[in-house]
Scaffold this motif. Structure first.
Motif, PDB file in Angstrom:
ATOM      1  N   ALA A   1       0.815  -1.215   0.000  1.00  0.00           N
ATOM      2  CA  ALA A   1       0.000   0.000   0.000  1.00  0.00           C
ATOM      3  C   ALA A   1       0.844   1.259   0.000  1.00  0.00           C
ATOM      4  O   ALA A   1       0.478   2.261  -0.617  1.00  0.00           O
ATOM      5  N   ALA A   2       1.984   1.232   0.685  1.00  0.00           N
ATOM      6  CA  ALA A   2       2.836   2.416   0.791  1.00  0.00           C
ATOM      7  C   ALA A   2       3.697   2.558  -0.455  1.00  0.00           C
ATOM      8  O   ALA A   2       4.362   1.604  -0.878  1.00  0.00           O
TER       9      ALA A   2
ATOM     10  N   ARG B   1      -9.366  -2.922  -1.545  1.00  0.00           N
ATOM     11  CA  ARG B   1      -8.929  -1.842  -0.673  1.00  0.00           C
ATOM     12  C   ARG B   1      -9.091  -0.500  -1.375  1.00  0.00           C
ATOM     13  O   ARG B   1      -9.425  -0.419  -2.556  1.00  0.00           O
ATOM     14  N   SER B   2      -8.821   0.572  -0.631  1.00  0.00           N
ATOM     15  CA  SER B   2      -8.814   1.925  -1.162  1.00  0.00           C
ATOM     16  C   SER B   2      -7.392   2.465  -1.168  1.00  0.00           C
ATOM     17  O   SER B   2      -6.578   2.102  -0.314  1.00  0.00           O
ATOM     18  N   LEU B   3      -7.103   3.303  -2.144  1.00  0.00           N
ATOM     19  CA  LEU B   3      -5.816   3.978  -2.262  1.00  0.00           C
ATOM     20  C   LEU B   3      -6.018   5.448  -1.934  1.00  0.00           C
ATOM     21  O   LEU B   3      -6.881   6.106  -2.512  1.00  0.00           O
ATOM     22  N   THR B   4      -5.256   5.975  -0.984  1.00  0.00           N
ATOM     23  CA  THR B   4      -5.341   7.387  -0.642  1.00  0.00           C
ATOM     24  C   THR B   4      -3.958   8.026  -0.732  1.00  0.00           C
ATOM     25  O   THR B   4      -3.007   7.542  -0.122  1.00  0.00           O
TER      26      THR B   4
ATOM     27  N   LEU C   1       1.928   2.095  -8.089  1.00  0.00           N
ATOM     28  CA  LEU C   1       1.722   0.796  -8.705  1.00  0.00           C
ATOM     29  C   LEU C   1       0.451   0.141  -8.177  1.00  0.00           C
ATOM     30  O   LEU C   1       0.180   0.170  -6.979  1.00  0.00           O
ATOM     31  N   VAL C   2      -0.312  -0.464  -9.102  1.00  0.00           N
ATOM     32  CA  VAL C   2      -1.592  -1.087  -8.764  1.00  0.00           C
ATOM     33  C   VAL C   2      -1.723  -2.420  -9.492  1.00  0.00           C
ATOM     34  O   VAL C   2      -1.028  -2.689 -10.473  1.00  0.00           O
ATOM     35  N   MET C   3      -2.639  -3.260  -9.010  1.00  0.00           N
ATOM     36  CA  MET C   3      -2.921  -4.536  -9.641  1.00  0.00           C
ATOM     37  C   MET C   3      -3.698  -4.313 -10.946  1.00  0.00           C
ATOM     38  O   MET C   3      -4.704  -3.608 -10.951  1.00  0.00           O
TER      39      MET C   3
END
Length: 301
Positions: free
Chosen positions: A123-124, A198-201, A226-228
């Motif tokens: 996430a980070a 999940r959410s990305l902030t 970076l994301v899936m």
């Protein structure tokens, strides 16, 4: 727990070996993250290692020739620490490679099937790594040939710019909700079994002035988040917290459902806020840019 198959060579197998050692030529057709740079070239000692699994199909039965070993640049060639030689028979050999070598912790191989990598995107942003994979099928008829491994980005990247519409203030945060962050990657095929919503902030705290007309960088293309890879599900939204020049906070949101994050691509989101504080989002998809011939920058966070 990772599962590896090892097939020992008999003395007869040793006699059937060719005298030529197996070597590799790695390449990446596109740029990756721009935080920590290393270069994969045909010469030099500083390039990063990657792991390789090699499986032949002699007489219809899979035989492991290279058992998930690290490949590094040594003595002018990309090879494993212990040399492996081309077999004398001409059965097709499948080579599966991945980068970085730390993915060995989540690498799995069952005989007769392509190997998989089970992965969760951190996430980070400062913990994210641009992971790469390659697959090549090679028949050792020309046993002195080098196996070309073209690595591809396994993830997608998103970045943001802000297009001013004459509204001054501060872009406090951006949130993308309801997307998958983990899955299983089959080398040579792609992602499946996506899971973990999940959410990305992101919190850029970016000041916007009335004088700005050009798009302002929020998250740079050189260091995307970076994301899936996936098609965003119904209910996915992008939300923005914007504080205007009077100090009033505006919570704005719009849907992102059915938009794609294609593997190996960069997705740009352009954010703009109208005079009545409506959130407008436009997007574009592009491939990571190509590099100069015979030299590839592999930039690892």
């Amino acid at each position: 727990m990772s599962l590896f198959l090892f097939v020992a060579c008999s003395s007869n197998d040793e006699e059937q070996q060719n005298s030529k050692a197996i070597a590799f030529s790695p390449s990446v057709g596109v740029l990756s993250r721009a935080d920590l740079k290393s270069v994969w070239v045909t010469e030099g000692d500083d390039a990063d290692a990657f792991n390789v699994l090699a499986v032949s199909e002699e007489a219809g039965s899979p035989v492991t020739l290279i058992n998930n070993e690290a490949v590094s640049y040594q003595n002018g060639l990309w090879q494993t620490a212990s040399k492996h030689y081309w077999p004398a028979y001409s059965a097709e050999i499948n080579f599966y490679a991945y980068y970085p070598t730390s993915l060995s912790e989540v690498f799995n191989y069952n005989a007769g099937y392509a190997p998989t990598i089970t992965y969760a995107v951190p996430a980070a942003a400062n913990e994210q790594v641009d992971i790469l994979a390659a697959h090549a099928a090679h028949t050792p008829s020309a046993s002195n040939s080098i196996v070309a491994l073209e690595f591809n980005h396994m993830l997608s990247g998103v970045y943001f710019t802000y297009q001013s519409e004459g509204i001054a203030g501060t872009l406090k945060s951006i949130t993308i909700s309801n997307h998958y962050s983990a899955g299983t990657y089959t080398i040579g095929t792609g992602w499946a079994s996506l899971n973990t919503v999940r959410s990305l902030t992101l919190s850029p705290n970016l000041d916007i002035s009335l004088a700005e007309s050009a798009n302002k960088v929020v998250v740079p293309v050189a260091a995307p988040y970076l994301v899936m890879p996936q098609t965003l599900a119904d209910g996915s939204t992008i939300s923005v917290v914007f504080e205007d020049a009077k100090g009033i906070t505006h919570n704005l949101s719009t849907e992102l459902s059915q938009l794609e994050w294609p593997q190996g691509s960069l997705v740009e989101y352009i954010i703009s806020i109208s005079s009545i504080y409506e959130l407008n989002i436009t997007s574009s998809i592009q491939a990571w840019a190509a590099t100069v011939a015979n030299q590839v920058e592999v930039n690892i966070n």
